[in-house]
Motif scaffolding. Sequence first.
Motif, PDB file in Angstrom:
ATOM      1  N   SER A 293     -31.290   8.851 -37.335  1.00 13.58           N
ATOM      2  CA  SER A 293     -31.072   9.644 -38.552  1.00 13.58           C
ATOM      3  C   SER A 293     -30.092   8.942 -39.488  1.00 13.58           C
ATOM      4  O   SER A 293     -30.305   8.873 -40.700  1.00 13.58           O
ATOM      5  N   PHE A 294     -29.014   8.405 -38.906  1.00 13.87           N
ATOM      6  CA  PHE A 294     -27.996   7.733 -39.712  1.00 13.87           C
ATOM      7  C   PHE A 294     -28.548   6.453 -40.337  1.00 13.87           C
ATOM      8  O   PHE A 294     -28.292   6.172 -41.520  1.00 13.87           O
ATOM      9  N   VAL A 295     -29.295   5.686 -39.570  1.00  8.28           N
ATOM     10  CA  VAL A 295     -29.883   4.441 -40.090  1.00  8.28           C
ATOM     11  C   VAL A 295     -30.844   4.749 -41.241  1.00  8.28           C
ATOM     12  O   VAL A 295     -30.834   4.071 -42.276  1.00  8.28           O
ATOM     13  N   CYS A 296     -31.674   5.769 -41.063  1.00  3.19           N
ATOM     14  CA  CYS A 296     -32.622   6.163 -42.121  1.00  3.19           C
ATOM     15  C   CYS A 296     -31.877   6.600 -43.385  1.00  3.19           C
ATOM     16  O   CYS A 296     -32.262   6.238 -44.499  1.00  3.19           O
ATOM     17  N   ALA A 297     -30.800   7.382 -43.209  1.00  4.25           N
ATOM     18  CA  ALA A 297     -30.008   7.850 -44.353  1.00  4.25           C
ATOM     19  C   ALA A 297     -29.330   6.681 -45.059  1.00  4.25           C
ATOM     20  O   ALA A 297     -29.297   6.613 -46.298  1.00  4.25           O
ATOM     21  N   LEU A 298     -28.807   5.742 -44.275  1.00  6.15           N
ATOM     22  CA  LEU A 298     -28.125   4.574 -44.838  1.00  6.15           C
ATOM     23  C   LEU A 298     -29.102   3.724 -45.654  1.00  6.15           C
ATOM     24  O   LEU A 298     -28.787   3.291 -46.773  1.00  6.15           O
ATOM     25  N   LEU A 299     -30.292   3.492 -45.120  1.00  2.00           N
ATOM     26  CA  LEU A 299     -31.300   2.704 -45.824  1.00  2.00           C
ATOM     27  C   LEU A 299     -31.776   3.424 -47.086  1.00  2.00           C
ATOM     28  O   LEU A 299     -32.017   2.799 -48.123  1.00  2.00           O
ATOM     29  N   TYR A 300     -31.910   4.733 -46.974  1.00  2.00           N
ATOM     30  CA  TYR A 300     -32.348   5.525 -48.132  1.00  2.00           C
ATOM     31  C   TYR A 300     -31.370   5.379 -49.296  1.00  2.00           C
ATOM     32  O   TYR A 300     -31.760   5.118 -50.433  1.00  2.00           O
ATOM     33  N   TYR A 301     -30.073   5.527 -49.006  1.00  2.00           N
ATOM     34  CA  TYR A 301     -29.074   5.436 -50.070  1.00  2.00           C
ATOM     35  C   TYR A 301     -28.890   4.006 -50.564  1.00  2.00           C
ATOM     36  O   TYR A 301     -28.646   3.769 -51.745  1.00  2.00           O
ATOM     37  N   TYR A 302     -28.986   3.046 -49.647  1.00  2.00           N
ATOM     38  CA  TYR A 302     -28.762   1.650 -50.039  1.00  2.00           C
ATOM     39  C   TYR A 302     -29.811   1.171 -51.035  1.00  2.00           C
ATOM     40  O   TYR A 302     -29.511   0.431 -51.978  1.00  2.00           O
ATOM     41  N   PHE A 303     -31.057   1.589 -50.821  1.00  2.00           N
ATOM     42  CA  PHE A 303     -32.140   1.124 -51.688  1.00  2.00           C
ATOM     43  C   PHE A 303     -32.457   2.107 -52.822  1.00  2.00           C
ATOM     44  O   PHE A 303     -33.366   1.856 -53.616  1.00  2.00           O
ATOM     45  N   LYS A 304     -31.712   3.182 -52.895  1.00  2.00           N
ATOM     46  CA  LYS A 304     -31.961   4.180 -53.937  1.00  2.00           C
ATOM     47  C   LYS A 304     -31.582   3.598 -55.296  1.00  2.00           C
ATOM     48  O   LYS A 304     -30.487   3.081 -55.488  1.00  2.00           O
ATOM     49  N   ARG A 305     -32.485   3.675 -56.253  1.00  2.00           N
ATOM     50  CA  ARG A 305     -32.273   3.073 -57.567  1.00  2.00           C
ATOM     51  C   ARG A 305     -31.836   4.081 -58.632  1.00  2.00           C
ATOM     52  O   ARG A 305     -31.272   3.717 -59.641  1.00  2.00           O
ATOM     53  N   ARG A 306     -32.118   5.340 -58.400  1.00  2.00           N
ATOM     54  CA  ARG A 306     -31.794   6.361 -59.405  1.00  2.00           C
ATOM     55  C   ARG A 306     -31.375   7.655 -58.700  1.00  2.00           C
ATOM     56  O   ARG A 306     -31.973   8.053 -57.706  1.00  2.00           O
ATOM     57  N   VAL A 307     -30.344   8.277 -59.254  1.00  2.00           N
ATOM     58  CA  VAL A 307     -29.845   9.543 -58.705  1.00  2.00           C
ATOM     59  C   VAL A 307     -29.807  10.567 -59.827  1.00  2.00           C
ATOM     60  O   VAL A 307     -29.288  10.283 -60.911  1.00  2.00           O
ATOM     61  N   ILE A 308     -30.372  11.738 -59.595  1.00  2.00           N
ATOM     62  CA  ILE A 308     -30.312  12.816 -60.580  1.00  2.00           C
ATOM     63  C   ILE A 308     -29.086  13.679 -60.260  1.00  2.00           C
ATOM     64  O   ILE A 308     -28.988  14.257 -59.183  1.00  2.00           O
ATOM     65  N   TYR A 309     -28.158  13.746 -61.209  1.00  2.00           N
ATOM     66  CA  TYR A 309     -26.917  14.476 -60.990  1.00  2.00           C
ATOM     67  C   TYR A 309     -27.043  15.952 -61.328  1.00  2.00           C
ATOM     68  O   TYR A 309     -26.454  16.803 -60.662  1.00  2.00           O
ATOM     69  N   LEU A 310     -27.791  16.256 -62.368  1.00  2.00           N
ATOM     70  CA  LEU A 310     -27.941  17.655 -62.748  1.00  2.00           C
ATOM     71  C   LEU A 310     -29.189  17.848 -63.587  1.00  2.00           C
ATOM     72  O   LEU A 310     -29.678  16.905 -64.224  1.00  2.00           O
ATOM     73  N   LYS A 311     -29.696  19.058 -63.554  1.00  2.00           N
ATOM     74  CA  LYS A 311     -30.828  19.452 -64.393  1.00  2.00           C
ATOM     75  C   LYS A 311     -30.442  20.717 -65.137  1.00  2.00           C
ATOM     76  O   LYS A 311     -29.837  21.618 -64.563  1.00  2.00           O
ATOM     77  N   TYR A 312     -30.784  20.746 -66.415  1.00  2.00           N
ATOM     78  CA  TYR A 312     -30.538  21.951 -67.199  1.00  2.00           C
ATOM     79  C   TYR A 312     -31.748  22.163 -68.090  1.00  2.00           C
ATOM     80  O   TYR A 312     -32.084  21.293 -68.900  1.00  2.00           O
ATOM     81  N   ASN A 313     -32.387  23.306 -67.922  1.00  2.00           N
ATOM     82  CA  ASN A 313     -33.678  23.552 -68.572  1.00  2.00           C
ATOM     83  C   ASN A 313     -34.627  22.433 -68.155  1.00  2.00           C
ATOM     84  O   ASN A 313     -34.818  22.196 -66.985  1.00  2.00           O
ATOM     85  N   ARG A 314     -35.185  21.709 -69.098  1.00  2.00           N
ATOM     86  CA  ARG A 314     -36.106  20.628 -68.727  1.00  2.00           C
ATOM     87  C   ARG A 314     -35.450  19.247 -68.834  1.00  2.00           C
ATOM     88  O   ARG A 314     -36.125  18.221 -68.730  1.00  2.00           O
ATOM     89  N   PHE A 315     -34.128  19.231 -69.041  1.00  2.00           N
ATOM     90  CA  PHE A 315     -33.420  17.966 -69.225  1.00  2.00           C
ATOM     91  C   PHE A 315     -32.582  17.633 -67.992  1.00  2.00           C
ATOM     92  O   PHE A 315     -32.194  18.514 -67.237  1.00  2.00           O
ATOM     93  N   LYS A 316     -32.294  16.339 -67.829  1.00  2.00           N
ATOM     94  CA  LYS A 316     -31.526  15.921 -66.658  1.00  2.00           C
ATOM     95  C   LYS A 316     -30.549  14.805 -67.018  1.00  2.00           C
ATOM     96  O   LYS A 316     -30.743  14.071 -67.988  1.00  2.00           O
ATOM     97  N   VAL A 317     -29.498  14.704 -66.215  1.00  2.00           N
ATOM     98  CA  VAL A 317     -28.543  13.605 -66.298  1.00  2.00           C
ATOM     99  C   VAL A 317     -28.663  12.816 -65.013  1.00  2.00           C
ATOM    100  O   VAL A 317     -28.577  13.381 -63.917  1.00  2.00           O
TER     101      VAL A 317
END
Length: 290
Positions: free
Chosen positions: A63-87
């Motif tokens: 589980s930890f290895v999968c989580a580490l690989l997921y975050y390491y190769f993650k290229r975009r993170v959505i911080y918040l959504k409001y209505n139809r817009f996102k940051v």
Amino acid sequence: MKGNKIHLIKQSFKLSCKYFFSILSLLSLLATFINITDIYKSNNLINHIFKVIITFLVIYILSFVCALLYYYFKRRVIYLKYNRFKVSGTYGNILDYIGASKVNLIVPVNCCFDTKIDDSVISTNSLHGKVIKFLYDNNLVSQTELDKKIKRSLREQNISSVNIGNDVKKGGKSVGNYNRYPIGSTAFVDIGDVRYHFIALSIIENNKNAITSDQDYLIVLNAIVDNCFRNSNGNPIYIPLVGSGLSKLNYNHQQQLEFMVKYFMLRRTKLISDVEIVIRKEDRDKISIL
């Protein structure tokens, strides 16, 4: 770099716990249909406990290895959504968006809105310098035209300036523009399909260092939300890590990113378009977008 790795491990730990308990829930569900107790049959209680512990340990490590690989190769993170817009946040080069259709680029500049790139006032390594140099090199606008567009935008908003002169000892500049505008002043310049938001972030000190205070930094973020968001025409906004490279700020780059995200969350009702915070690819090992 060390701080980024610690941040990555912390986030991976949180996600791995979710993975771990999800797998346990799945195994529990399977156990209602398939008899898996034979695997753990043992006449020796210690052996039985040992098998269970090993199973849990293997599941968690995976589980930890999968989580580490997921975050390491993650290229975009959505911080918040409001209505139809996102940051969101991503790694990249903000110059790559100049060729895009109908986008907004926020470009922090000094309070004199200098447009001459020669390293005497504007460093060619700064985003200010890189963006303007790109515009010149690709014949998208001349220095004279850019100066006119910036001054016209500031004049139309009734933003006044102060002439600081060329005496460095008295707080002036020996080269460049001598009219200094208030922190947070923003010039909106349309070139092709791109709207550039040149926003006054720093003051040139002793002809060398671009500086800003914590209070001025907050003024700029407020101006981005109140002015840049409102003047985006609903098109995507791409923004760099505001304040990176400046002296006299009491935040490191990771803290600046976190502060920006929290501030945008606080002012989320002002969102009228998507906002993407672009972190330089070279800073991937120093700044985590998680």
